[in-house]
Scaffold this active site. Structure first.
Site, PDB file in Angstrom:
ATOM      1  N   ASP A  93      31.152  40.415 -32.362  1.00  0.00           N
ATOM      2  CA  ASP A  93      30.462  39.545 -33.309  1.00  0.00           C
ATOM      3  C   ASP A  93      31.077  38.149 -33.309  1.00  0.00           C
ATOM      4  O   ASP A  93      32.243  37.978 -32.922  1.00  0.00           O
ATOM      5  CB  ASP A  93      30.594  40.108 -34.729  1.00  0.00           C
ATOM      6  CG  ASP A  93      29.552  41.170 -35.016  1.00  0.00           C
ATOM      7  OD1 ASP A  93      28.596  41.290 -34.246  1.00  0.00           O
ATOM      8  OD2 ASP A  93      29.698  41.881 -36.028  1.00  0.00           O
ATOM      9  N   PRO A  94      30.349  37.153 -33.781  1.00  0.00           N
ATOM     10  CA  PRO A  94      30.942  35.827 -33.949  1.00  0.00           C
ATOM     11  C   PRO A  94      32.198  35.854 -34.829  1.00  0.00           C
ATOM     12  O   PRO A  94      33.132  35.101 -34.592  1.00  0.00           O
ATOM     13  CB  PRO A  94      29.821  35.027 -34.615  1.00  0.00           C
ATOM     14  CG  PRO A  94      28.569  35.672 -34.123  1.00  0.00           C
ATOM     15  CD  PRO A  94      28.887  37.142 -34.052  1.00  0.00           C
TER      16      PRO A  94
END
Length: 367
Positions: A93-94
């Site tokens: 994920d970011p």
């Protein structure tokens, strides 16, 4: 509307995938619009000529920075290397940082071997709040004034070690009746995912501070969600919790020693463009992903048959008497993935490593 998965269609996910590789900020979910430009005249800014793609084969383990999606990371590396093909072995994920193995060219054929390997994470849990995404980006859904002691956490850890039943986060990429769970959750539908077995090889409390946060390290198998670990520990402790920091330190055969920051890759690209270096220095060999698979050397004559997709008879006193998957080499060069059975080597995936490959310096772990 409530959606329940009695027999959910589950795609293989890594522990930290909860929105997908094109995740948008939580505050903007439901309001995003997409414009598709089909005018070929607008495809290239400034009418710059399109750069020719080339054959590049190997692995780059990006030390992904916080804020970058996995898909964007792949696109950036594909552009830097001008590579024809690229893909990654496990979404980050970011919110997360750390190891994102990116396969270029023929290395994409070995992605499943990395995906099936163990992964190691260092993560921080913030106590006192449970959030709908089980991480810091979500909406607060439960709160508590309680804070766990280090001793209470230590006593709990054996319950989350070994093979356990885990309910994936509702903001996950698991498919429910053909739709992603996170899409349904974004639309306001209640998603009830069924528990599934996952394996936690190791879970350790590394640091416990007075500020309501604890740092853990976990080594786990495929399909485990660290965010679900934080959620479930918080519920049992009665104080609730969510992930506020996450870093992946190991993916299959790749460790932090193999990781390269994006800034370093870009600098190497600039040096290579001016003739002061080579992007091959950033590549790890394709066969790095096959560390757990036996290697089998063959003659050039047998290699020619395997390259054409033909089986080769095992013969001689040095022929292996086992069966299963091997990777085949000729003159020290990777040739194919094959199965041994019934006295034959049967090629399954043949590699064509013509083009840019790993340099000898990178083979020995330095650039």
């Amino acid at each position: 509307m409530t959606v329940t998965t009695a027999n959910p269609v589950i795609e293989s996910q890594d522990v930290d995938s909860h929105a997908d590789e094109e995740k948008i900020p939580l505050a903007a979910r439901g309001n995003e619009t997409r414009r598709v430009n089909n005018d070929p005249r607008q495809k290239q800014k400034g009418n710059q000529p399109r750069r020719d793609k080339r054959d590049v084969h190997g692995w780059v383990v990006l030390d992904k920075p916080i804020g970058m999606t996995s898909t964007h990371a792949v696109a950036v590396l594909k552009r830097l290397f001008q590579a024809k093909r690229a893909g990654h072995a496990g979404t980050l994920d970011p919110l997360a940082s750390g190891g994102l193995p990116i396969a270029l060219g023929e290395a994409t054929k070995t992605v499943p071997f990395v995906m099936d390997g163990r992964k190691r994470y260092r993560f921080t849990v913030a106590w006192g709040e449970e959030r709908d995404t089980d991480d810091i980006e979500g909406r607060v859904v439960r709160t508590s004034e309680l804070r766990p002691s280090a001793d209470s956490i230590q006593e709990l850890l054996p319950r989350f070690t070994g093979v356990i039943e885990q309910v994936p986060p509702q903001y996950s990429a698991i498919k429910v009746q053909g739709e992603r769970a996170y899409d349904l959750a974004r639309d306001g539908e209640k998603v009830e995912l069924q528990p599934r077995p996952v394996e936690i090889h190791e879970l350790t409390l590394v640091e416990h501070g007075d500020g309501g946060q604890s740092v853990f390290e976990a080594e786990c198998g495929k399909g485990t969600y660290v965010r679900a670990l934080a959620r479930d520990m918080g519920r049992i402790l009665g104080c609730f919790g969510h992930i506020c920091a996450l870093r992946r330190t190991v993916v299959g055969p790749f460790t932090e020693r193999d990781m390269i920051p994006l800034e370093e890759l870009e600098a190497l690209c600039n040096r290579a463009a001016s003739g002061e270096g080579s992007l091959a220095d950033a590549l790890l060999p394709v066969e790095t992903a096959l560390d757990d698979i036996p290697a089998l050397a063959v003659t050039r004559a047998d290699a020619a048959r395997l390259h054409r997709g033909q089986a080769v008879l095992l013969r001689g006193r040095d022929a292996p008497d086992s069966s299963g998957t091997v990777y085949v080499t000729v003159a020290g060069r990777l040739l194919a993935l094959a199965e041994i059975g019934n006295g034959e080597i049967i090629p399954k995936r043949v590699f064509n490593l013509t083009g840019l490959t790993a340099s000898s310096a990178r083979n020995h772990g330095s650039i």
